[in-house]
Write an enzyme that holds these catalytic residues in place. Structure first.
Site, short mmCIF file in Angstrom:
data_model
loop_
_atom_site.label_atom_id
_atom_site.label_comp_id
_atom_site.label_asym_id
_atom_site.label_seq_id
_atom_site.Cartn_x
_atom_site.Cartn_y
_atom_site.Cartn_z
N GLY A 119 44.90 43.80 41.40
CA GLY A 119 44.11 43.24 42.50
C GLY A 119 43.97 44.19 43.67
CB CYS A 120 46.46 46.31 45.40
SG CYS A 120 47.54 44.92 45.85
CB THR A 121 43.50 49.02 41.73
OG1 THR A 121 44.86 49.48 41.69
CG2 THR A 121 42.57 50.14 41.29
#
Length: 155
Positions: A43-45
């Site tokens: 998700g952070c990527t």
């Protein structure tokens, strides 16, 4: 912290330079701070990639985009380089800014209680006031575009 509140100055290590980032140094610009849980996770990527892909549009709106997590600068540099992000990341290893923006929340990881960052984004206007906030973001798809749309209303 509420919409309209003046954001207190802060200084944190930033990727891409030997210097630290200080909010006061970018007075007069719009600042987008997006807090994310961990470097190089799915998700952070996606979220960081979306902000990076829209960076030219943010720049045209006179906005600086900064990602923030509790990862250290070395981890941030590796993450930024791996995905060729054009924006910078701030290392809040002591959680000073995370606490100021109240983005730390209890979570469960592998069934154990931990305190982690609740994905959140804040926009600081040209006068240093909190203009917009998104807290507890569950779906990162389209989030960066939503933030850009709000930033563009600040003129």
């Amino acid at each position: 912290m509420n919409i309209g509140d003046q954001i207190e100055n802060f200084t944190l290590p930033i990727t891409g330079t030997a210097e630290n980032f200080t909010l006061a140094d970018v007075a007069g610009k719009i600042v987008v701070l997006y807090f994310y849980p961990k470097d190089d996770t799915p998700g952070c990527t996606i979220e960081s990639t979306d902000f990076s892909n829209l960076l030219d549009d943010f720049n045209r709106a006179n906005a600086i985009v900064l990602g923030i997590s509790r990862d250290n600068l070395r981890s941030h540099e590796k993450f930024r380089t791996k995905f060729d992000y054009q924006h910078h990341l701030l290392a809040d290893t002591e959680a000073m800014l995370c606490e100021r923006f109240s983005v730390l929340n209890p979570k469960k990881m592998f069934g154990k209680p931990v305190v982690g960052i609740s994905r959140s984004t804040f926009v600081i206007d040209r006068k240093g006031h909190l203009a917009f906030e998104w807290r507890g973001i569950r779906d990162v798809n389209g989030h960066a575009a939503d933030v850009l749309e709000k930033v563009q209303t600040l003129g």
